[in-house]
Design an enzyme around this catalytic site. Sequence first.
Site, PDB file in Angstrom:
ATOM      1  N   ASP A  73      38.152  36.123  38.381  1.00 24.43           N
ATOM      2  CA  ASP A  73      37.385  36.786  37.320  1.00 24.43           C
ATOM      3  C   ASP A  73      36.556  35.773  36.528  1.00 24.43           C
ATOM      4  O   ASP A  73      35.419  36.051  36.152  1.00 24.43           O
ATOM      5  CB  ASP A  73      38.319  37.537  36.377  1.00 24.43           C
ATOM      6  N   ASP A 114      46.764  39.386  38.104  1.00 27.90           N
ATOM      7  CA  ASP A 114      46.214  38.814  36.871  1.00 27.90           C
ATOM      8  C   ASP A 114      47.330  38.089  36.140  1.00 27.90           C
ATOM      9  O   ASP A 114      48.483  38.547  36.138  1.00 27.90           O
ATOM     10  CB  ASP A 114      45.636  39.913  35.976  1.00 27.90           C
TER      11      ASP A 114
END
Length: 155
Positions: free
Chosen positions: A137, A119
């Site tokens: 995402d 991330d």
Amino acid sequence: MRPYYKTIYGLGLFIMLLDQATKYWAVTTIPRYLTITIIPGFFNLVNVRNSGAAFGFLDNPNTEWQIWLFATAAIVAVVIIHLMGRTASCNTFAIGLGCILGGALGNLIDRIRLRAVIDFLDFHIGQYHWPAFNVADIGICVGTGLVLLTLIRQR
């Protein structure tokens, strides 16, 4: 292949490749756990790992079962998307499925390779901080929204 399969798989492949390219860029550019402020008080770039589900839910790198659970969930999602693609009746629905497919595959690659998801996008407003996330995402969230919007419109 049905016409909508081209949209689903083409967009899925594009999002998966974009996700992996941006993660590669983040890992090779940003030192791990360093925060680079882009817009003070709003947006940072980071390089973190998430061994849990969406937005850090169940993030515990010491539990092996989670890796297999989330990898299995991604594989099941790919199968469901393929089956749902058979019934796609409009381009918006197919685009939504393609976004979800690309996101699921992008994060699945990380889980298999690294046992965690990379991330790097970090948004916050004042004291309210959104967990770091990635392009996969975004694809999953946008795709889910498009699928739901189509289902609501078609009832």
